[in-house]
Motif scaffolding. Sequence first.
Motif, PDB file in Angstrom:
ATOM      1  N   ASN A  32       0.858  -1.184   0.000  1.00 43.98           N
ATOM      2  CA  ASN A  32       0.000   0.000   0.000  1.00 43.98           C
ATOM      3  C   ASN A  32       0.893   1.232   0.000  1.00 43.98           C
ATOM      4  OD1 ASN A  32      -1.916  -2.136   1.581  1.00 43.98           O
ATOM      5  ND2 ASN A  32      -3.126  -0.629   0.471  1.00 43.98           N
ATOM      6  N   MET A  33       0.997   1.868  -1.142  1.00 41.64           N
ATOM      7  CA  MET A  33       1.966   2.944  -1.319  1.00 41.64           C
ATOM      8  C   MET A  33       1.670   4.149  -0.441  1.00 41.64           C
ATOM      9  SD  MET A  33       4.135   1.820  -3.686  1.00 41.64           S
ATOM     10  CE  MET A  33       4.871   3.222  -4.541  1.00 41.64           C
ATOM     11  N   SER A  34       0.414   4.409  -0.137  1.00 45.05           N
ATOM     12  CA  SER A  34       0.066   5.580   0.668  1.00 45.05           C
ATOM     13  C   SER A  34       0.585   5.472   2.097  1.00 45.05           C
ATOM     14  CB  SER A  34      -1.450   5.786   0.684  1.00 45.05           C
ATOM     15  OG  SER A  34      -2.097   4.728   1.358  1.00 45.05           O
ATOM     16  N   GLN A  35       0.969   4.271   2.518  1.00 43.52           N
ATOM     17  CA  GLN A  35       1.465   4.059   3.877  1.00 43.52           C
ATOM     18  C   GLN A  35       2.986   4.107   3.965  1.00 43.52           C
ATOM     19  OE1 GLN A  35      -0.302   0.434   5.427  1.00 43.52           O
ATOM     20  NE2 GLN A  35      -2.327   0.964   4.631  1.00 43.52           N
ATOM     21  N   LEU A  36       3.644   4.372   2.834  1.00 38.58           N
ATOM     22  CA  LEU A  36       5.101   4.375   2.788  1.00 38.58           C
ATOM     23  C   LEU A  36       5.650   5.794   2.831  1.00 38.58           C
ATOM     24  CD1 LEU A  36       5.674   1.699  -0.009  1.00 38.58           C
ATOM     25  CD2 LEU A  36       5.450   1.334   2.460  1.00 38.58           C
ATOM     26  N   SER A  37       6.896   5.917   3.230  1.00 39.47           N
ATOM     27  CA  SER A  37       7.573   7.202   3.205  1.00 39.47           C
ATOM     28  C   SER A  37       7.926   7.576   1.771  1.00 39.47           C
ATOM     29  CB  SER A  37       8.857   7.135   4.041  1.00 39.47           C
ATOM     30  OG  SER A  37       9.798   6.269   3.418  1.00 39.47           O
ATOM     31  N   ASP A  38       8.350   8.816   1.559  1.00 39.74           N
ATOM     32  CA  ASP A  38       8.789   9.244   0.232  1.00 39.74           C
ATOM     33  C   ASP A  38       9.893   8.331  -0.284  1.00 39.74           C
ATOM     34  OD1 ASP A  38       7.016  11.335   0.342  1.00 39.74           O
ATOM     35  OD2 ASP A  38       8.516  12.870   0.748  1.00 39.74           O
TER      36      ASP A  38
END
Length: 205
Positions: A67-73
């Motif tokens: 889930n990309m929205s839960q990852l840092s930049d």
Amino acid sequence: MSFVTFRKLPLPWGNEDTPRILETLKKHNVKVTFFMTGGWVESYPEDVRAILADGHDLGNHSENHKNMSQLSDEQCQEELMKVHTKVQELTGYEMFLFRPPYGDYDNHVITNAQKCGYYPIQWSIDSLDWKDYGVDDIVKRVVESDKLNNGAIILMHNGAKYTADALDAVITGLQEKGYELVPISQLIYKDKYHMKADGTQVSGE
């Protein structure tokens, strides 16, 4: 125009249907977009080469299907660039289309994808082929969808139980309605556009 976009499901999903899918697409002279994860690229490099050799887009579906929205930049960009490098080293192809896993995206995900040189992609028609409802269900969900219109993006999966069996009827049904199926690279605006709230591109500044 409308087109089909195929996603490579993460392992343990395999590559058993890839030859049949490519054969059906070739039969109809249809080019599409295949989004693949890093694990799939590593496991089936010859299939990646075959997809590209047949004239289809290679798209980025992230390294680990998180889930990309839960990852840092930093993590977002790593998820994109790891699989990007694998495909580039394998084929020489520079991917530029990214479909976030699970359709999970926000401004943070979009910004990081753009920093990596990617156009983020979402679908508008989900075949739900991964739920294994059967061939007729897949065909009906796509061909009779109330969201079927010019520019529609259709989501299907390599490795789902009935996708390869349904593909011929899906293509035929769309063509009989007057739609041309093209890969995403030929469908989207790449400059001089703005986005509506629903993610639709609109030509012009």
